[in-house]
Structure formats: structure tokens, C-alpha cells
Write a protein that holds these residues in place. Sequence first.
Motif, short mmCIF file in Angstrom:
data_model
loop_
_atom_site.label_atom_id
_atom_site.label_comp_id
_atom_site.label_asym_id
_atom_site.label_seq_id
_atom_site.Cartn_x
_atom_site.Cartn_y
_atom_site.Cartn_z
N SER A 38 26.11 71.82 48.08
CA SER A 38 26.21 71.19 47.18
C SER A 38 26.26 71.62 45.78
O SER A 38 27.26 71.90 44.46
N ASP A 39 25.76 72.92 45.30
CA ASP A 39 25.60 74.14 44.68
C ASP A 39 27.39 74.60 44.55
O ASP A 39 27.73 74.92 43.56
N SER A 40 28.13 74.84 46.03
CA SER A 40 29.49 74.85 45.67
C SER A 40 30.40 74.43 45.01
O SER A 40 31.63 74.83 43.86
N GLU A 41 30.32 72.82 45.38
CA GLU A 41 30.76 71.92 43.90
C GLU A 41 30.90 72.13 42.85
O GLU A 41 31.56 71.64 42.05
N ILE A 42 29.26 72.97 42.81
CA ILE A 42 29.00 72.83 40.96
C ILE A 42 29.85 73.79 39.98
O ILE A 42 30.21 73.83 39.28
N VAL A 43 30.15 75.54 41.49
CA VAL A 43 30.49 76.33 40.77
C VAL A 43 32.44 76.00 40.43
O VAL A 43 32.51 76.70 39.32
N ILE A 159 26.21 68.80 35.53
CA ILE A 159 27.34 69.00 35.49
C ILE A 159 27.56 67.70 35.99
O ILE A 159 27.33 67.80 37.30
N SER A 160 28.89 67.73 36.41
CA SER A 160 29.91 66.54 37.38
C SER A 160 30.33 67.38 38.76
O SER A 160 31.41 68.07 38.25
N PRO A 161 29.75 67.70 40.09
CA PRO A 161 30.22 68.58 40.72
C PRO A 161 31.39 67.64 41.11
O PRO A 161 31.76 66.64 40.93
N VAL A 162 32.21 68.38 41.59
CA VAL A 162 33.93 68.23 42.33
C VAL A 162 33.34 68.07 43.09
O VAL A 162 32.85 69.04 44.21
N ARG A 163 33.65 67.20 43.96
CA ARG A 163 33.67 66.47 45.32
C ARG A 163 34.43 67.12 46.81
O ARG A 163 35.38 66.97 46.96
N LEU A 164 34.26 68.61 46.76
CA LEU A 164 35.00 69.68 47.24
C LEU A 164 35.48 69.52 49.10
O LEU A 164 35.70 69.80 49.94
N GLN A 165 34.51 69.37 49.66
CA GLN A 165 34.49 68.70 51.16
C GLN A 165 34.57 67.12 51.35
O GLN A 165 33.76 66.92 52.84
N SER A 166 34.66 66.57 51.11
CA SER A 166 34.37 65.08 50.52
C SER A 166 35.25 63.82 51.45
O SER A 166 36.61 64.12 51.67
N ASN A 167 34.64 63.21 52.07
CA ASN A 167 35.82 62.38 53.12
C ASN A 167 35.49 61.14 52.03
O ASN A 167 36.25 60.22 52.30
N GLY A 168 35.21 61.24 50.41
CA GLY A 168 35.16 59.84 49.95
C GLY A 168 34.25 59.00 50.08
O GLY A 168 34.11 57.47 49.64
N VAL A 169 33.10 59.13 51.24
CA VAL A 169 32.20 58.33 51.79
C VAL A 169 31.05 58.45 51.23
O VAL A 169 29.90 57.72 51.08
N THR A 170 30.43 59.42 51.32
CA THR A 170 28.64 60.32 51.83
C THR A 170 28.62 61.14 50.84
O THR A 170 29.70 62.13 51.01
N ALA A 171 28.12 61.56 49.94
CA ALA A 171 27.63 62.24 49.13
C ALA A 171 26.33 63.06 49.31
O ALA A 171 25.98 62.36 49.44
#
Length: 481
Positions: A38-43, A159-171
Motif C-alpha cells: 500500500s505504501d509503495s502505491e503512495i510512493v 495522497i491518493s495512491p495509484v493502484r499499482l498491483q490492482s485487479n480493479g476489484v479489491t483495494a
Amino acid sequence: MEKVIDEKKQGTKLVMDTVAGNTKKLFIESYGCQMNFSDSEIVASILSENGYNTTNQLEEADLVLVNTCSIRDKAEQTVRKRLEKYNAVKKTINPSMKVGVLGCMAERLKNKFLEEEKIVDLVVGPDAYKDLPNLLSEVEEGRNAINVILSKEETYGDISPVRLQSNGVTAFVSITRGCDNMCTFCVVPFTRGRERSRDPQSILEEVNDLAAKGFKEITLLGQNVDSYLWYGGGLKKDFDKASEMQKATATNFAGLLSLVAEAQPKMRIRFSTSNPQDMTMDVIETMARYQNICNYIHLPVQSGSTRVLKEMNRQHTREEYIQLIDNIKSIIPDCGISQDIIAGFPTETEEDHQDTLSLMDYVKYDFGFMFMYSERPGTLAARKLEDDIPEAIKKRRLQEIVEIQQKHSAYRTQQFVGKTMEVLIEKTSKRDDNQWSGRIPQNTVVVFPKENYKVGDFVMVKITDCTSATLMGEAVGYSKE
Ligand code: SAH
Ligand code: F3S
């Protein structure tokens, strides 16, 4: 600026599509807990505003960041191997590449990376990511840079995280940072600092935003979510000093759960991790009250022996833990429960170990995460207790724990055979392209033929077969729109 379009995860490398105008390339990898991912998405979000696009090609990166874990020695060894690999690439292929260490190892080892080991250009602790643009300009000017200052405030709520590892369904949505519990084996309070909670309004905004983007399930994240307490900002330990007004209007975890469940009644809500000592009846009753809060609790026990629990500074006994399990099961009979257990904590006797096995027999966890004790420098256990259980005994005890867990997992999955369960489809099954993979509320994975369903659908699936880890079935229709 054009925003992230298609995001995908490749292994542990995190990749998002390009932001127009960005020219520099960031290679970012994450190890360890969900909070790190989750932090890496913020980075990535911070750096996408500062000229960086992500890449999955190490060789072409201008900047390599590794988000690290210190929880066990093995986790640190894995990161060290990666650092060797980066340095080999730097020496042979890409001499201008900069390497940075983020997360718990950065916090734990601080200057050592720069001074003694001279293997990285940048060291940034888990609360200092907003300082990355400044630190990077120092690095670009040829200086090493470090910021490992821990914060008193929730750090990244805005900060709005970019969803790097996302399946678009779960976060994942983080709700607390740090931990005050000081379990004697655990390095987290040292690497992530004191516990603080995030403003419920900012949590709700993130959840609403995810819902608007089509996400169907969120997991509220914290080292100890049940200890969540918002009273206007500041450390949890300073709550006593808050004004009467702040105390009267404070939001606890049960309150936050209701807020989130009501804001998005069609979304599934999960949370992790619960600490038995802080889980209140209020939380269990709130879970029962809202149909969209999943009936699943990750409830680490660490040991079934009251004596060992005391040595670990866990604030509950075996009997209190059993009482909590009984309460959960009486209010939510079909609640899935999982564990973390440590084998071979200092002073653990055969009798203590048997207590762990018998507690497992009582609870029959749905699944679990089991570890051999690994002494962490600086923790209370490292300072006060000798790591006195021989490796071979630790291994054997761990093996016995894993075997019992497998038996219980098989028993639990078997209970679902013949039932029809709601599944949220997350992705194509790893083993079979013609099958979907999703989870039931209790968190068990289900695979079933795709038919005309799609990722993000809530589907009722009749369970026809199982292994100890996975349910198999057939869809019988949609569950909800
Ligand atoms: N509250 C945290 C716990 C983080 S650590 C959470 O959100 O999950 C995750 C698990 O790692 C712990 O529950 C514990 O079982 C295990 N662990 C922590 N320190 C350890 C150590 N020194 N050796 C072995 N296992 C450890
Ligand atoms: Fe570690 Fe115990 Fe906190 S396991 S993260 S000190 S609850």
C-alpha cells in the motif's frame, strides 16, 4: 496531466502505465506486509508527480526503490540479495542508476546503508515518503540522502495512491500507522513508530473514490486495527491529554466500521490485523449488524500457552483468547478465523508447544501463517531472553503446527461442500484459464467455470469439491447487481 490508466502487477515489481510528460524511469519492488504494498502505491503516486513513470525493466531504470521488511531475518536476507543484484546491474550495465531503500530496513539500519555498506544512494523510512522529491534532488546533485524521521501524525491521508498491483476489484485502505503494543519479539514498533489513526473523513473519501472507480471490496489496514481511535489527530498514547470535547466525539474502530459499511453498502468490507487484546464485543456486533462486512477475522494468537504469551507481552491469556473465539462464534457462527503462530519462542517448553497444538484443535482455524521464531536486534526479547530453542526443535514444532493447520483447513473447506456461497470474482484462476478465482466472505478461495461472468461480479457458487486450500464449484446466478 494524464493519469494512470491501466495498472498491473508483475511479480513483486509494481508497474503502472505512463503519465504523459514524465521522462524518468522508476523500478519499484515491495517485500513484506500489505502495508508495504500500500505504501509503495503512495510512493509511486508522489513520484509520478515528479517526473517518474514506472518500469518493469531493472536495466533501464533511473531510480530503483525497494520497499523492505524487517520482520524476520529471512526477509532482510531476501532484500540484501536484491540489493546485490541492483549493484551488479549498476556496475555492468547502468552506472547512472540510483538505488534507494524504503520501509522497515531503512528505519532499522539507517545510516549503515550509506556509511558502512555504501551500497545505496538513498534511505527513506516509512513516514518520510513525502520528502522523496527533496531527497532525490540531493541524490541527483551527487550526495547521499536520508530521512528516517518517524511521525506523530497519520502521514499520507491526503495522497491518493495509484493502484499499482490492482485487479480493479479489491483495494487496501490504511487506517492506522505504527504500533504501541511492544510484543517482545516484534520489530514493528521500532521501524514504524508510535500508533496513530487516520481521519475517518479522509478514509471515507478514499473508500467513496474507490467505489466510484468500480472497486468492490476494500480491506482496512493497520498493525492493530481494533485499536483505531480518531480524536482529532495525534498519537494514540496521548488520548488521555485530549479535551473532553475530543474524547466525547472520538471515533473507535467499531464506529469507523459502521461509517464505512453504511457509506458503501454494496462494497465488501474487510480489515486486518486484529489483536485479540483490543477486539471488543462492539466490533463483533458491528460485523454482525452489517451484511457487507465480511465474516472473517485474522486473529493472530502467536502461542497457546499463557506463560509464553506473557513472555511475549501479549496482553491476554489462553483462556481470554478462547473466550473471544467463543464470543465471535456465538454472535457470528459462520465466521472464518485465521491465525499467526510463532514456533520456538525463547523458553518455550514441549508442554507450551502442546498448549499451542491443543488451542489449534479447539479453534480449528480456517488457515494460518506460521513462523519459526527469529530474533530481531533491539527488541525486548533479544535484550532479555536467550534464543535458546535449537533450530532443529523449532523446525520440528513448526512442522507439527503446519500439519495440524492443514488438517483443520481441510476440515473447514469440507464444511462448505454442498453449500451455495457468494463469491466476488477477482481474476482468472492460476491453474486454468477457463476458470475464475474469487473469495467467499470467509476469505477462502473458490474457482469455478467462467461462463459469461466477469471480473468484479458477485456470483452465487454451489460448492461441489475442495482441497485444504481451495473450494471448487459452479455458478448458479448473480448475487447482486
Ligand atoms: N500486527 C501485525 C503483526 C505484524 S507481524 C499485523 O498487522 O499483522 C506478522 C506476524 O509475524 C506476527 O503476527 C508474528 O506471528 C510474526 N512475527 C513477528 N515477529 C516475528 C519474529 N521475530 N519471529 C518470527 N515471527 C514473527
Ligand atoms: Fe508487532 Fe505486536 Fe504490534 S506483533 S505489529 S508489536 S501488535
